[in-house]
Design an enzyme around this catalytic site. Structure first.
Site, PDB file in Angstrom:
ATOM      1  N   HIS A 137      -8.451   2.405  -1.376  1.00  0.00           N
ATOM      2  CA  HIS A 137      -6.924   2.520  -0.909  1.00  0.00           C
ATOM      3  C   HIS A 137      -6.040   4.047  -0.279  1.00  0.00           C
ATOM      4  O   HIS A 137      -6.349   4.736  -0.885  1.00  0.00           O
ATOM      5  CB  HIS A 137      -6.588   1.905  -1.810  1.00  0.00           C
ATOM      6  CG  HIS A 137      -4.998   1.148  -1.714  1.00  0.00           C
ATOM      7  ND1 HIS A 137      -4.469  -0.362  -1.380  1.00  0.00           N
ATOM      8  CD2 HIS A 137      -3.240   1.471  -1.336  1.00  0.00           C
ATOM      9  CE1 HIS A 137      -3.888  -0.374  -0.855  1.00  0.00           C
ATOM     10  NE2 HIS A 137      -3.056   0.008  -1.883  1.00  0.00           N
ATOM     11  N   LYS A 147       2.634  -3.832   4.192  1.00  0.00           N
ATOM     12  CA  LYS A 147       2.824  -2.490   3.843  1.00  0.00           C
ATOM     13  C   LYS A 147       2.329  -2.006   4.165  1.00  0.00           C
ATOM     14  O   LYS A 147       1.551  -1.899   4.018  1.00  0.00           O
ATOM     15  CB  LYS A 147       3.687  -2.327   2.846  1.00  0.00           C
ATOM     16  CG  LYS A 147       3.823  -0.826   2.334  1.00  0.00           C
ATOM     17  CD  LYS A 147       4.916  -0.826   1.617  1.00  0.00           C
ATOM     18  CE  LYS A 147       4.587  -0.041   0.246  1.00  0.00           C
ATOM     19  NZ  LYS A 147       5.175   0.751  -1.205  1.00  0.00           N
ATOM     20  N   LYS A 158       0.094   1.841   4.607  1.00  0.00           N
ATOM     21  CA  LYS A 158       0.848   3.122   4.396  1.00  0.00           C
ATOM     22  C   LYS A 158       0.503   4.368   5.245  1.00  0.00           C
ATOM     23  O   LYS A 158      -1.049   4.455   6.011  1.00  0.00           O
ATOM     24  CB  LYS A 158      -0.156   3.654   3.117  1.00  0.00           C
ATOM     25  CG  LYS A 158      -0.208   2.544   1.958  1.00  0.00           C
ATOM     26  CD  LYS A 158       0.685   3.610   1.316  1.00  0.00           C
ATOM     27  CE  LYS A 158       1.300   2.800  -0.094  1.00  0.00           C
ATOM     28  NZ  LYS A 158       2.560   3.308  -0.843  1.00  0.00           N
ATOM     29  N   ASP A 205       5.211   2.926   4.726  1.00  0.00           N
ATOM     30  CA  ASP A 205       5.112   4.094   3.424  1.00  0.00           C
ATOM     31  C   ASP A 205       5.255   5.255   4.033  1.00  0.00           C
ATOM     32  O   ASP A 205       3.403   5.396   3.805  1.00  0.00           O
ATOM     33  CB  ASP A 205       5.130   3.045   2.131  1.00  0.00           C
ATOM     34  CG  ASP A 205       5.328   3.821   0.967  1.00  0.00           C
ATOM     35  OD1 ASP A 205       5.897   5.424   1.309  1.00  0.00           O
ATOM     36  OD2 ASP A 205       4.935   3.874  -0.029  1.00  0.00           O
ATOM     37  N   GLU A 210       9.962   3.301   4.409  1.00  0.00           N
ATOM     38  CA  GLU A 210       9.857   3.914   2.528  1.00  0.00           C
ATOM     39  C   GLU A 210       9.763   5.123   2.222  1.00  0.00           C
ATOM     40  O   GLU A 210       8.608   5.637   2.875  1.00  0.00           O
ATOM     41  CB  GLU A 210       8.984   2.867   2.011  1.00  0.00           C
ATOM     42  CG  GLU A 210       9.050   2.973   0.207  1.00  0.00           C
ATOM     43  CD  GLU A 210       8.087   1.993  -0.030  1.00  0.00           C
ATOM     44  OE1 GLU A 210       7.611   1.473   0.405  1.00  0.00           O
ATOM     45  OE2 GLU A 210       7.285   2.527  -1.322  1.00  0.00           O
ATOM     46  N   LYS A 237      10.366  -0.289 -10.262  1.00  0.00           N
ATOM     47  CA  LYS A 237       9.041  -0.691 -10.885  1.00  0.00           C
ATOM     48  C   LYS A 237       9.023  -0.071 -12.317  1.00  0.00           C
ATOM     49  O   LYS A 237       9.648   1.246 -12.560  1.00  0.00           O
ATOM     50  CB  LYS A 237       8.566   0.316 -10.432  1.00  0.00           C
ATOM     51  CG  LYS A 237       8.065   0.431  -8.751  1.00  0.00           C
ATOM     52  CD  LYS A 237       7.084   2.410  -8.391  1.00  0.00           C
ATOM     53  CE  LYS A 237       6.626   1.734  -7.638  1.00  0.00           C
ATOM     54  NZ  LYS A 237       5.734   3.015  -6.300  1.00  0.00           N
ATOM     55  N   GLU A 254       6.134  -6.842  -3.386  1.00  0.00           N
ATOM     56  CA  GLU A 254       5.047  -6.231  -2.988  1.00  0.00           C
ATOM     57  C   GLU A 254       4.100  -5.944  -4.888  1.00  0.00           C
ATOM     58  O   GLU A 254       3.242  -5.271  -4.612  1.00  0.00           O
ATOM     59  CB  GLU A 254       4.639  -5.076  -3.104  1.00  0.00           C
ATOM     60  CG  GLU A 254       5.396  -3.699  -3.839  1.00  0.00           C
ATOM     61  CD  GLU A 254       5.186  -2.078  -3.384  1.00  0.00           C
ATOM     62  OE1 GLU A 254       5.104  -2.005  -1.747  1.00  0.00           O
ATOM     63  OE2 GLU A 254       5.180  -1.083  -4.158  1.00  0.00           O
TER      64      GLU A 254
HETATM   65  C1  MUC Z   1       3.878   3.011  -3.791  1.00  0.00           C
HETATM   66  O1  MUC Z   1       4.245   4.434  -2.970  1.00  0.00           O
HETATM   67  O2  MUC Z   1       4.929   2.434  -2.702  1.00  0.00           O
HETATM   68  C2  MUC Z   1       2.878   0.591  -3.876  1.00  0.00           C
HETATM   69  C3  MUC Z   1       2.032  -0.800  -3.205  1.00  0.00           C
HETATM   70  C4  MUC Z   1       0.705   0.883  -2.725  1.00  0.00           C
HETATM   71  O3  MUC Z   1      -0.029   0.231  -2.067  1.00  0.00           O
HETATM   72  O4  MUC Z   1       1.139   2.055  -3.039  1.00  0.00           O
HETATM   73  C5  MUC Z   1       1.988   1.592  -3.905  1.00  0.00           C
HETATM   74  C6  MUC Z   1       3.329   3.087  -4.342  1.00  0.00           C
HETATM   75 MG    MG Z   2       5.788   3.534  -2.213  1.00  0.00          MG
END
Ligand code: MUC
Ligand code: MG
Length: 372
Positions: free
Chosen positions: A22, A167, A169, A198, A224, A273, A327
């Site tokens: 991931h 989402k 990354k 994000d 994000e 969170k 999420e």
């Molecule tokens: C984050 O920064 O949001 C949440 C979902 C994901 O894939 O990573 C986390 C951390």
């Molecule tokens: Mg995040």
């Protein structure tokens, strides 16, 4: 009720493998390090909490080693002989003796609430307002590090009716390549889903301004944490400049930091969170100030296993509106679980469990297998 007072507090560091690497801007997860806290009362009943961390100390300043050490030495002694139903009072007392350490406080408060609810044989959400939602929209994070694999994964999730919010990354490597990667995914599945990104603090303000424009034109619906957590002024300028929503994640930790972000409008949405806020009660307060200021709310995750995920689901079920959904997909990324229960997803939504406590029955064989 037989003896409700706390007798013992135990903590475990657990390394749980994930199904596929991931990739985030600052690290690639192959196993997640989590802390499990177990609080036992004098009749032998147990309450369980979990906090997860990402990438050692590369994502945030709470590491599992520090969380365990600080719970064991500085927090646990305050719990002995207390009644867990007074979790609010216990946490206020802990707050007087222990500064910061939000993850350590969170894992303990979760276990206290679980135990208090189990003693009363009620679902934990009854202790903080009761459930508003029976299910909540559930995003999935595309982060395999490979555009074609991400598209394949998204198509599979849509087909199975598991997720229709994705989402992405980004923030790892070249920003232009990041945006082209998003463009290909939007082209492939954007018609049937909502896409967010994000950046995990990886860009500076100049890069962010350039790339957010391109992302906005593609139809991405939320950005994000584009800038480092400290850069409130930059986040404020980006929020003013763009129509697209700017979500504050790493910059919203404590109630006080979040208040400042909301007051200065350094974003227009916040990612909740429970771990990073210091627990359930603090998460509810943060949701309250966000709601009062008209900020969008997102049900975030630190990628918890089934234990912490059920806790987040329970808390989020009591919060009125998630403009961007949630999420809390963590358990679906892991190869294995520490509980007998599994996450339930139907028609793109996570189903909120109604079991006693947070609905987690620990599998002690698994806990001992994966513990460090
Ligand atoms: C984050 O920064 O949001 C949440 C979902 C994901 O894939 O990573 C986390 C951390
Ligand atoms: Mg995040």
């Amino acid at each position: 009720m037989d003896n409700v007072y706390i007798d013992e507090v135990e903590t475990f560091i657990v390394d749980l493998p994930v199904k596929r690497p991931h990739q985030l801007a600052m690290t690639t997860i192959t196993t997640q390090a989590i802390v499990i806290a177990i609080i036992k009362d004098k009749s032998g009943r147990t309450g369980v909490g979990e906090v997860a961390t990402i990438g050692g100390a590369s994502y945030g300043d709470s590491t599992v080693e520090a969380i365990k050490a600080n719970v064991d030495k500085y927090i646990a002694p305050h719990l002995i002989d207390q009644s867990p139903i007074r979790f609010s009072k216990i946490m206020a007392m802990v707050g007087k003796h222990v500064r910061g350490n939000l993850f350590a406080k969170a894992v303990i408060e979760m276990a206290l609430i679980d135990l208090a609810a189990k003693q009363r044989e009620i679902p934990a959400y009854q202790l903080f307002g009761g459930k508003i939602h029976d299910s909540l929209p559930l995003a999935w994070t595309l982060a395999s590090g490979d555009t074609a694999k991400d598209i394949e994964e998204a198509e599979e999730m849509l087909h199975k009716k598991r997720h229709n919010i994705f989402k992405l990354k980004i923030g790892h490597g070249d920003p232009g390549a990041n945006v082209r990667h998003v463009g290909e995914i939007v082209k492939a599945v954007g018609g049937q889903s909502r896409i967010t990104v994000d950046i995990n603090q990886a860009w500076d303000e100049y890069i962010a301004a350039r790339q957010i424009r391109a992302l906005e034109e593609m139809g991405v619906s939320m950005i994000e944490q584009p800038l480092p957590a400290w850069n409130y002024e930059g986040m404020k300028r980006l929020t003013e400049k763009f129509d697209i929503s700017i979500l504050a994640d790493e910059s919203t930790t404590s109630l006080h930091d979040t208040y400042r972000i909301i007051k200065e409008r350094a974003g227009d949405a916040v990612a909740l969170k429970p771990a990073k806020h210091g627990g359930v009660l603090e998460t509810k307060k943060i949701a309250g100030i966000a709601e009062g200021a008209g900020f969008g709310i997102y049900g975030g995750t630190m990628i918890e296993s089934t234990v912490g995920n059920a806790i987040a689901a329970s808390v989020y079920s009591t919060i009125s509106e998630f403009k961007f959904g949630t999420e809390i997909f963590g358990p679906l990324l892991y190869r294995d679980r520490l509980t007998l229960e599994e996450i339930k997803v139907e028609n793109f939504e996570i189903q909120i469990p109604d079991d006693i406590g947070f609905g987690n029955t620990l599998d002690y064989d698994k806990l001992h297998h994966y513990k460090r």
